[in-house]
Design an enzyme around this catalytic site. Structure first.
Site, PDB file in Angstrom:
ATOM      1  N   HIS A 168       0.841  -1.204   0.000  1.00 20.22           N
ATOM      2  CA  HIS A 168       0.000   0.000   0.000  1.00 20.22           C
ATOM      3  C   HIS A 168       0.877   1.256   0.000  1.00 20.22           C
ATOM      4  O   HIS A 168       0.590   2.223  -0.709  1.00 20.22           O
ATOM      5  CB  HIS A 168      -0.878   0.045   1.253  1.00 20.22           C
ATOM      6  CG  HIS A 168      -1.835  -1.095   1.408  1.00 20.22           C
ATOM      7  ND1 HIS A 168      -1.661  -2.082   2.345  1.00 20.22           N
ATOM      8  CD2 HIS A 168      -2.980  -1.404   0.742  1.00 20.22           C
ATOM      9  CE1 HIS A 168      -2.668  -2.940   2.275  1.00 20.22           C
ATOM     10  NE2 HIS A 168      -3.482  -2.567   1.301  1.00 20.22           N
TER      11      HIS A 168
ATOM     12  N   ASP B  92      -3.681  -7.057  -7.573  1.00 19.82           N
ATOM     13  CA  ASP B  92      -5.079  -7.393  -7.860  1.00 19.82           C
ATOM     14  C   ASP B  92      -5.338  -7.083  -9.331  1.00 19.82           C
ATOM     15  O   ASP B  92      -6.034  -6.117  -9.676  1.00 19.82           O
ATOM     16  CB  ASP B  92      -6.003  -6.597  -6.943  1.00 19.82           C
ATOM     17  CG  ASP B  92      -5.764  -6.915  -5.479  1.00 19.82           C
ATOM     18  OD1 ASP B  92      -6.428  -7.805  -4.962  1.00 19.82           O
ATOM     19  OD2 ASP B  92      -4.862  -6.295  -4.879  1.00 19.82           O
TER      20      ASP B  92
HETATM   21  P1  AMP Z   1      -6.440  -3.814  -0.341  1.00 20.22           P
HETATM   22  O1  AMP Z   1      -6.276  -3.027   0.921  1.00 20.22           O
HETATM   23  O2  AMP Z   1      -5.964  -5.222  -0.242  1.00 20.22           O
HETATM   24  O3  AMP Z   1      -7.820  -3.681  -0.937  1.00 20.22           O
HETATM   25  O4  AMP Z   1      -5.469  -3.153  -1.418  1.00 20.22           O
HETATM   26  C1  AMP Z   1      -5.537  -1.777  -1.712  1.00 20.22           C
HETATM   27  C2  AMP Z   1      -4.668  -1.499  -2.908  1.00 20.22           C
HETATM   28  O5  AMP Z   1      -3.320  -1.859  -2.611  1.00 20.22           O
HETATM   29  C3  AMP Z   1      -5.090  -2.300  -4.153  1.00 20.22           C
HETATM   30  O6  AMP Z   1      -4.975  -1.475  -5.303  1.00 20.22           O
HETATM   31  C4  AMP Z   1      -4.076  -3.415  -4.162  1.00 20.22           C
HETATM   32  O7  AMP Z   1      -3.834  -3.950  -5.453  1.00 20.22           O
HETATM   33  C5  AMP Z   1      -2.845  -2.723  -3.630  1.00 20.22           C
HETATM   34  N1  AMP Z   1      -1.918  -3.705  -3.068  1.00 20.22           N
HETATM   35  C6  AMP Z   1      -2.182  -4.631  -2.121  1.00 20.22           C
HETATM   36  N2  AMP Z   1      -1.102  -5.413  -1.923  1.00 20.22           N
HETATM   37  C7  AMP Z   1      -0.148  -4.987  -2.773  1.00 20.22           C
HETATM   38  C8  AMP Z   1       1.196  -5.398  -3.072  1.00 20.22           C
HETATM   39  N3  AMP Z   1       1.772  -6.417  -2.438  1.00 20.22           N
HETATM   40  N4  AMP Z   1       1.872  -4.714  -4.010  1.00 20.22           N
HETATM   41  C9  AMP Z   1       1.300  -3.688  -4.679  1.00 20.22           C
HETATM   42  N5  AMP Z   1       0.046  -3.250  -4.457  1.00 20.22           N
HETATM   43  C10 AMP Z   1      -0.670  -3.890  -3.509  1.00 20.22           C
END
Ligand code: AMP
Length: 287
Positions: free
Chosen positions: A37, A151
């Site tokens: 994030h 994602d």
């Molecule tokens: P989430 O909180 O899991 O819904 O993720 C929020 C955003 O952070 C989304 O756009 C995810 O694709 C991105 N994200 C989550 N994990 C990663 C990671 N390991 N590397 C890059 N982006 C990430």
């Protein structure tokens, strides 16, 4: 850093920034933030005068029996991370602020796209994602929004939604951030016990194997996926949901590996469902 719990507060701040001529970037998240994030926030801070991060566990994207109740939360930790990475405003609404009790309007892509990959086992997931991201776009009205390639199907779906609904927002894709041993960072990694944490390496190992085979000239999707599956199946704690090769834009299955193909997987490690992927020839950055 401003902590806004209401839509009205967000609108007021963003309106003042826009009056100053600031470019506003949005990073939608579900909190329990990690370095993945943070990389999105860093990129937004580098490219935008003001950065808004939403921190909201969105109930409409969780299906029956999924982990909505147990999804990890730590808002104090999130605030510390966001402040350190140059976030100007964190939007941290209650569910009731985002959804009226009788809310009945959804944003849904009516094509095969959200039914592929994760959509096969999570049929309402992307309808929930599109609805909440659409609401966040309406609330924040950012110039740019940042999403992780982790994602990949979500990213492709958001791009389609932005195109189809004529949102004047630039979507920026950011690369997957991994732990030192290769595991893609995820808030859900916290569910893993030590044995599962070790077993979870089969996902990134399969991604790296797929990348190596592709670079070595493998163009047959069936052969590539078979090799990746075979590696994952060697791990007793792993249960494959899918390992697929799809067109990077439409998400429809392909038989030939070529630039732009997305090779994606979802694998259960114990009871935890993890995802990982790579795009052949690397990812096109912005759209
Ligand atoms: P989430 O909180 O899991 O819904 O993720 C929020 C955003 O952070 C989304 O756009 C995810 O694709 C991105 N994200 C989550 N994990 C990663 C990671 N390991 N590397 C890059 N982006 C990430």
């Amino acid at each position: 850093m401003i902590i806004a719990r209401t839509i009205a507060e967000v609108r007021k701040c963003v309106a003042a920034w826009k009056k100053e001529g600031q470019v506003v970037g949005l990073v939608p998240t579900m909190g329990y933030l990690h370095a993945g994030h943070a990389s999105l926030v860093d990129r937004a801070a580098a490219e935008c005068g003001k950065v808004v991060v939403s921190d909201f566990v969105n109930p409409t994207q969780f299906g029956e029996g999924e982990d909505l109740q147990s999804y990890p939360r730590d808002f104090a930790h999130d605030c510390a991370l966001l402040e350190a990475h140059g976030c100007d405003l964190v939007f941290y609404p209650e569910v009731s602020e985002m959804y009226a009790e009788d809310a009945a309007t959804y944003v849904e892509i009516l094509s095969e796209m959200p039914k592929q990959l994760c959509g096969k086992t999570r049929p309402i997931h992307f309808r929930g994602v599109c609805t909440v991201v659409s609401k966040l776009f309406n609330i924040v009205q950012p110039d740019r929004a940042y999403f992780g390639q982790k994602d990949a199907q979500q990213l492709a779906i958001i791009r389609r939604m932005v195109r189809d609904l004529s949102y004047g927002i630039e979507i920026i894709a950011c690369p997957i951030v991994r732990e030192e041993d290769g595991l893609a960072m995820s808030s859900r990694n916290t569910y893993l016990n030590p044995a599962e944490r070790q077993a979870a390496l089969v996902l990134s190992e399969a991604v790296f194997l797929g990348e190596r085979l592709t670079e070595a000239g493998e163009t047959d999707a069936a052969a590539l996926l078979a090799a990746m599956r075979a590696h994952i199946e060697e791990e007793p704690l792993a249960k494959i949901d899918y390992v697929s090769a799809v067109d990077g834009v439409t998400m429809m299955p392909v038989s030939k590996i070529e630039p732009g193909v997305l090779v994606a997987m979802a694998v259960y490690i114990g009871r935890t469902r993890l995802i990982d992927n790579f795009t052949v020839g690397g990812t096109a950055d912005d759209c």
